[in-house]
Design a protein around this motif. Structure first.
Motif, PDB file in Angstrom:
ATOM      1  N   LYS A   1       2.978   5.786  -3.113  1.00  0.00           N
ATOM      2  CA  LYS A   1       4.285   6.534  -3.166  1.00  0.00           C
ATOM      3  C   LYS A   1       4.571   7.366  -1.900  1.00  0.00           C
ATOM      4  CE  LYS A   1       3.929   5.980  -8.193  1.00  0.00           C
ATOM      5  NZ  LYS A   1       3.868   6.792  -9.432  1.00  0.00           N
ATOM      6  N   ILE A   2       4.131   7.167  -0.982  1.00  0.00           N
ATOM      7  CA  ILE A   2       4.096   8.095   0.401  1.00  0.00           C
ATOM      8  C   ILE A   2       5.465   8.484   0.769  1.00  0.00           C
ATOM      9  CG2 ILE A   2       1.744   7.317   1.201  1.00  0.00           C
ATOM     10  CD1 ILE A   2       3.225   5.743   3.254  1.00  0.00           C
TER      11      ILE A   2
ATOM     12  N   GLU B   1       0.807  -1.159   0.105  1.00  0.00           N
ATOM     13  CA  GLU B   1       0.099   0.038   0.107  1.00  0.00           C
ATOM     14  C   GLU B   1       0.904   1.347  -0.234  1.00  0.00           C
ATOM     15  OE1 GLU B   1      -3.416   0.455  -0.353  1.00  0.00           O
ATOM     16  OE2 GLU B   1      -3.493  -1.834  -0.580  1.00  0.00           O
ATOM     17  N   TRP B   2       1.947   1.347   0.782  1.00  0.00           N
ATOM     18  CA  TRP B   2       2.811   2.343   0.844  1.00  0.00           C
ATOM     19  C   TRP B   2       3.374   2.670  -0.543  1.00  0.00           C
ATOM     20  CZ3 TRP B   2       5.777   0.106   5.681  1.00  0.00           C
ATOM     21  CH2 TRP B   2       4.844   0.401   6.606  1.00  0.00           C
TER      22      TRP B   2
ATOM     23  N   ASP C   1      13.267   6.202  -0.240  1.00  0.00           N
ATOM     24  CA  ASP C   1      12.552   6.622  -1.713  1.00  0.00           C
ATOM     25  C   ASP C   1      13.483   5.905  -2.495  1.00  0.00           C
ATOM     26  OD1 ASP C   1      12.274   7.859  -4.016  1.00  0.00           O
ATOM     27  OD2 ASP C   1      12.535  10.110  -3.178  1.00  0.00           O
ATOM     28  N   TRP C   2      12.772   4.783  -3.062  1.00  0.00           N
ATOM     29  CA  TRP C   2      13.681   3.921  -3.962  1.00  0.00           C
ATOM     30  C   TRP C   2      13.759   4.477  -5.396  1.00  0.00           C
ATOM     31  CZ3 TRP C   2      16.623   0.225  -2.445  1.00  0.00           C
ATOM     32  CH2 TRP C   2      16.274  -0.437  -1.193  1.00  0.00           C
ATOM     33  N   ARG C   3      13.496   5.739  -5.918  1.00  0.00           N
ATOM     34  CA  ARG C   3      13.619   6.200  -7.119  1.00  0.00           C
ATOM     35  C   ARG C   3      15.179   6.649  -7.328  1.00  0.00           C
ATOM     36  NH1 ARG C   3      10.102  11.187  -7.230  1.00  0.00           N
ATOM     37  NH2 ARG C   3      10.899  11.244  -5.094  1.00  0.00           N
ATOM     38  N   ARG C   4      15.759   6.539  -6.138  1.00  0.00           N
ATOM     39  CA  ARG C   4      17.276   7.368  -6.002  1.00  0.00           C
ATOM     40  C   ARG C   4      18.172   6.025  -5.870  1.00  0.00           C
ATOM     41  NH1 ARG C   4      16.239  12.608  -4.985  1.00  0.00           N
ATOM     42  NH2 ARG C   4      14.092  13.167  -4.523  1.00  0.00           N
ATOM     43  N   LYS C   5      17.734   4.785  -6.257  1.00  0.00           N
ATOM     44  CA  LYS C   5      18.692   3.678  -6.122  1.00  0.00           C
ATOM     45  C   LYS C   5      19.797   3.809  -7.051  1.00  0.00           C
ATOM     46  CE  LYS C   5      16.985  -0.012  -7.635  1.00  0.00           C
ATOM     47  NZ  LYS C   5      16.098  -1.148  -8.137  1.00  0.00           N
ATOM     48  N   PHE C   6      20.980   3.477  -6.627  1.00  0.00           N
ATOM     49  CA  PHE C   6      22.311   3.202  -7.798  1.00  0.00           C
ATOM     50  C   PHE C   6      23.111   2.397  -7.100  1.00  0.00           C
ATOM     51  CE2 PHE C   6      23.362   6.300  -4.899  1.00  0.00           C
ATOM     52  CZ  PHE C   6      24.702   6.240  -4.518  1.00  0.00           C
TER      53      PHE C   6
ATOM     54  N   PHE D   1      -3.055   7.219   6.105  1.00  0.00           N
ATOM     55  CA  PHE D   1      -1.871   6.682   6.575  1.00  0.00           C
ATOM     56  C   PHE D   1      -1.291   7.126   7.919  1.00  0.00           C
ATOM     57  CE2 PHE D   1      -1.562   5.671   1.918  1.00  0.00           C
ATOM     58  CZ  PHE D   1      -1.658   4.383   1.813  1.00  0.00           C
ATOM     59  N   VAL D   2      -1.144   6.281   8.892  1.00  0.00           N
ATOM     60  CA  VAL D   2      -0.452   6.739  10.064  1.00  0.00           C
ATOM     61  C   VAL D   2       0.609   7.072   9.993  1.00  0.00           C
ATOM     62  CG1 VAL D   2       0.311   4.509  10.924  1.00  0.00           C
ATOM     63  CG2 VAL D   2      -0.579   6.142  12.670  1.00  0.00           C
ATOM     64  N   SER D   3       1.428   6.782   8.811  1.00  0.00           N
ATOM     65  CA  SER D   3       2.912   7.067   8.791  1.00  0.00           C
ATOM     66  C   SER D   3       2.844   8.598   8.196  1.00  0.00           C
ATOM     67  CB  SER D   3       3.528   6.285   7.575  1.00  0.00           C
ATOM     68  OG  SER D   3       3.494   4.577   7.791  1.00  0.00           O
ATOM     69  N   LEU D   4       1.837   9.001   7.751  1.00  0.00           N
ATOM     70  CA  LEU D   4       1.706  10.461   7.387  1.00  0.00           C
ATOM     71  C   LEU D   4       1.159  11.271   8.350  1.00  0.00           C
ATOM     72  CD1 LEU D   4       1.280  10.218   3.636  1.00  0.00           C
ATOM     73  CD2 LEU D   4       3.410  10.229   4.853  1.00  0.00           C
TER      74      LEU D   4
END
Length: 983
Positions: free
Chosen positions: A17-18, A12-13, A138-143, A831-834
């Motif tokens: 894309k939270i 869900e997260w 934030d997995w968009r920044r993986k390398f 989302f409790v995370s937010l």
């Protein structure tokens, strides 16, 4: 049960894309942790650093910050190549370790025969493990560090360092594997990852032997300034060698020979000798000969002396020449005595503590300032060995510390620590560190040191080392700070001086000063680590930054060399900003030009010109620049303490060298290690518990909560299976408890107010702990303390637990996010995370409600304590006499006992019992705060109103009849502590 919940919310997260972080109007918080090295699966040691980072990221996000928490993978260097080669050879040990401890199926492992396959497999496994434990990355920044765009970034970094004159080529000592024929770094080692290279000053003591001629006894020391206090030299009673070293004959240990060769010396062994053959002989202290020669005046000059001490050659050559003269030693002895030089000639003595595998295996003795030397000398005196050799030796003090008065510092500390033997090595090491640290920072050299008198110890080493080398009576010997240092191939490493090696000039004084100044401005957590950082920075030497073999980026101006793996991982936090655009396809490797990086990272150059030269649109260029300006600097770098001596130092040095001050790191946090059932974990040998297995067996939230609670950040943690299972049971009870009680909030009563008040204190303590990264304290407050309060609340009949549940779930969300998300969605759609983290509410504190419940708890504890010693079902209770209650109020209104007593003595009833009043007031003023908490509590009413509860809980009958209690017991009652009597 929990694994299904965890997978559900991770999906869900991801779908929502939270955790994707982009610039907005909120204050930002950029947190990074070290990217893992992919020569194996992630383990619970990684889990500790990463979970602390994630808990802080989640906490800050709930506190209203726009949080960037990225992750990449480190793959440069030789370990991955070495691993692939071992797998290709079907190395039995490697196959066993990786199948047994890393949980790699054998059929998959045997196919990982190239570095590319190893990286691909472990990168996938690492990402799955990190996702599986629920990190808010934030997995968009993986390398990975072998990506072509990353290489462009590293090339730019090294050009910047070279432009500033911080990279040079020359001879440099490196950790070296003779078998691999390559320099090695931390990732290349089986053992000794924390070992650094230290430079000993070798001081040449000389003697003349009829059989061997002039012999050099090269004493290696970290404290060359103490040469002026040498009273003897030590050798171990064992076999040594005489070796020709650059045309001099040296007496050294056999272990030293190969080390000397690797450090650029021409060495040939002449013959093996027994140290006992030289014990009792004397050697010449060359620096004192030089001082004696320079201080000769006409009053002591005689023709014979002038002829003997005149020489036009280099000083070390003069020493050789003089020693060959038959009467030099006699003349020297007479001159030394005449001029007051005590230790120009010193004896060779035996000592078991000498380590022949450390440097040259020959040690100079300075008993005034070295505890080991002092204790060894005392042992020789007690044994009579010194007397039989006809030597009388007393320590020579040569350093003074301002405002301290001591005769012999080593003797003082040996006495203070109760050291009686050379075998008490731990205490001797402690004593040595204390003296060395104190004298280094505060010591000043005394007159006995000649022209160096008045210099600070911290300033003299380099000056004196250079002077000794210039005179030809000194040299440098490189050695490891700790041993053994073992390459992954199994070979013991040595220090090698590599010629034409590229190195980073960490010794540059201006650079160091700037780093030290910034260290004082930034935050180090825990704060006492700041002193360790300061010491490491001050001692940091130039460091080799290139190697011939491995994965990684080539030095752009010298393609024969590869940039080594610690040097290419210092400012990669800035690359996370670029990585998002690269992964989205907006940037390619060919766009990552020096001009592009100058502009987006440093603000240099015109946007239009840079866009044109890099093949980008101005819009993309400016978007990247805006992102960088928004996110930088790094607000918190959270890391393990094993990286303090290397990566974290380089992280500071490189940011300060390359970026403007606005981009320098703001804070560094350091956490301890994790052991496994009391044993140190090892990637290459075992034991090891992978993060993946820990989560599969226990659940993500159990693993997270246990690792956060097991030790405070700077302390080492120990993963214990039984304790993990206990944590799982705690979480299961919590989950069921919330599910059963998460309904509508009812009308608030006294008990609810108590619970809310206690919960507010938990909020305050949790927030305070999280701001200091004290995760153990935070979990203890947010989970265990609240759980204890809830147990009491339910035991007391409370049925309105929902009054705190919204905030309790939010309070725990950074630690156990999956369970909290599941519970939160029983009543909410967000989302409790937010959600916003609970704020402490001063108005919700109810001192009276807390005082009543605290009194009741304490009363029941006191009754239970009495019941341990007296059996019976009828419990008589008598409360404090009225005069004590009245006297207490006066005491609490008074500043001290004297004023309280004065007020009370104005009343006849108190004057009649003045002695009792005085005794009572002493007890009150001894613990005034405790008495203050019960001053307004109606004790009788509390017990009466809760009699049924007390009797049911304790299985007794409460009788509130003072007359039924013996008078001596009744008089013992105090406010807050009634007299309790069981018939």
């Amino acid at each position: 049960m929990f694994r299904e919940i965890e997978k559900k919310w991770q999906e869900e997260w991801e779908k929502a894309k939270i955790f994707h972080a982009d610039p907005d109007e909120r204050p930002k918080f950029f947190i990074t942790i070290p990217y893992p090295y992919l020569n194996g699966n992630l383990h619970v040691g990684h889990c500790r650093t990463f979970t602390i980072g994630d808990a802080i990221a989640r906490y800050k996000r709930m506190c209203g910050y726009n949080v960037l928490f990225p992750m990449g993978f480190h793959v440069t260097g030789t370990p991955i190549i070495g691993l692939a080669e071992l797998i290709a050879k079907r190395d039995e040990r490697t196959i066993k370790v990786y199948t047994k401890y890393h949980d790699v199926p054998e059929e998959i492992l045997i196919d990982l025969t190239t570095p590319e396959k190893v990286v691909e497999y472990f990168a996938r496994e690492a990402e799955n493990a990190l996702r599986g434990i629920g990190y808010s990355i934030d997995w968009r920044r993986k390398f990975t560090t072998t990506d072509e765009p990353y290489k462009k970034f590293i090339e730019w970094q090294f050009y910047k360092l070279k432009e500033k004159g911080l990279i040079a080529k020359g001879s440099h000592p490196v950790r070296f594997c003779p078998n691999c024929n390559n320099p090695v770094e931390d990732h290349d080692l089986l053992m000794g990852e924390e070992a650094t290279i230290v430079d000993f000053t070798v001081i040449k003591f000389y003697t003349f032997d009829e059989r061997y001629g002039v012999i050099v006894f090269p004493c290696a020391t970290l404290r060359p300034e103490t040469i002026f206090g040498v009273t003897n030299i030590w050798v171990k009673p064992t076999r040594y060698v005489l070796a020709e070293v650059n045309d001099e004959r040296w007496f050294v240990s056999r272990e030293a020979v190969e080390k000397l060769r690797y450090q650029g010396k021409n060495v040939e062994i002449v013959e093996e000798v027994d140290a006992d053959e030289f014990v009792g002989k004397t050697v010449v202290n060359p620096i004192l000969v030089k001082m004696l020669k320079d201080s000769l005046d006409e009053s002591v000059r005689e023709k014979k002396e002038i002829a003997m001490l005149e020489c036009d050659e280099k000083f070390d050559e003069c020493i050789f020449k003089w020693l060959k003269e038959g009467d030099f030693i006699q003349i020297l002895t007479e001159l030394a005595e005449k001029m007051g030089f005590k230790n120009v000639l010193v004896p060779i003595l035996p000592a078991e503590f000498v380590d022949t595998d450390n440097a040259t295996g020959v040690v100079m003795s300075v008993p005034a300032h070295a505890p080991y030397d002092y204790v060894a000398l005392e042992d020789l005196k007690r044994s009579g060995a010194l007397k039989s050799l006809k030597f009388e030796i007393e320590p020579i003090v040569l350093i003074k510390i301002e405002d301290e008065d001591y005769k012999v510092p080593a003797a003082d500390i040996v006495k203070d620590l109760g050291i009686e033997s050379q075998e008490q090595t731990e205490l001797l090491d402690k004593a040595t560190k204390i003296i060395y640290k104190k004298e280094f920072h505060k010591g000043v050299l005394l007159e006995t040191t000649g022209k160096y008198a008045g210099m600070r110890v911290s300033d003299v080493k380099e000056v004196l080392q250079n002077d000794l080398i210039d005179l030809g009576i000194g040299d440098v010997f490189y050695e490891f700070s700790e041993k053994p240092v073992v390459c992954r191939c199994g070979t013991r490493c040595i220090v090698k001086v590599v010629r034409d090696q590229w190195f980073i000039k960490y010794s540059d004084d201006e650079w160091k000063d700037e780093v030290l100044r910034w260290l004082e401005e930034m935050e180090i957590i825990p704060d006492y680590y700041k002193e360790e950082f300061r010491n490491k920075i001050e001692w940091l030497k130039d460091k080799a930054c290139a190697r011939r073999r491995g994965l990684g980026t080539r030095i752009p101006w010298d393609k024969e060399w590869l940039i080594e793996s610690l040097s290419d991982s210092t400012i990669y936090m800035a690359y996370y900003i670029l990585a998002k655009f690269i992964n989205e396809g907006k940037l390619k490797a060919e766009n990552i030009t020096p001009n592009f990086l100058d502009h987006v990272l440093l603000g240099i150059g015109d946007a239009t010109d840079v866009a044109k030269s890099s093949g980008l649109s101005v819009e993309i260029l400016e978007e990247v620049r805006r992102d960088f300006e928004y996110w930088y600097p790094v607000d918190l770098r959270s890391s393990g303490k094993d990286l303090v001596a290397n990566h974290l130092l380089f992280f500071l040095f490189h940011h300060i060298a390359i970026f403007p001050i606005s981009c320098w790191p703001r804070a560094i946090a350091v956490n301890g290690y994790v052991s496994l059932e009391g044993k140190k974990m090892s990637k290459s040998k075992g034991p090891l518990l992978t993060m993946k297995r820990a989560v599969e067996e226990n659940g993500a939230d159990v693993t997270r909560l246990y690792i956060l609670y097991s030790a405070e950040y700077e302390s080492d943690a120990d993963w214990r299976r039984k304790e993990v299972e206990a944590m799982k049971r705690h979480l299961e009870r919590f989950y069921e408890l919330v599910k059963e009680n998460y309904g509508e909030v009812k009308e608030i009563d006294h008990l609810d107010r108590w619970l809310v008040s206690r919960f507010q204190r938990a909020i305050r303590e949790t927030r305070e702990a999280m701001e200091k990264l004290q995760t153990r304290r935070a979990v203890n407050s947010a989970f265990f303390k609240v759980m204890n309060d809830v147990r009491w609340y339910l035991k007391r009949g409370g049925d309105n637990l929902a009054v705190i549940l919204d905030d309790w779930i939010k309070l725990l969300a950074p630690f156990i996010p999956h369970i909290c998300e599941e519970l939160w969605h029983l009543r909410h759609d967000t989302f409790v995370s937010l959600e916003s983290y609970p704020e402490f509410g001063e108005r919700k504190i109810d001192e009276k409600a807390e005082a009543i419940e605290n009194y009741l708890m304490k009363f029941m504890e006191d009754v239970k304590e009495v019941m341990k010693f007296f059996k019976g079902k009828r419990v008589y209770v008598s409360f404090a006499e009225d005069w004590k209650v009245e006297a207490l109020k006066v005491a609490l209104e008074s500043d001290n006992m004297k004023s309280a007593m004065s007020r009370l003595m104005q009343d006849d009833k108190f004057r009649k019992i003045a002695k009792d009043v005085s005794s009572f007031l002493k007890r009150v003023f001894k613990d005034k705060d405790t008495f203050r908490t019960i001053a307004d509590v109606d004790e009788r009413s509390i017990v009466e109103e809760n009699r049924d509860f007390i009797e049911k809980e304790l299985g007794i009958e409460i009788i509130l009849d003072e007359s039924a209690m013996p008078e001596e017991r009744r008089k013992m009652a105090m406010p807050g502590k009634p007299a309790i009597y069981i018939e």
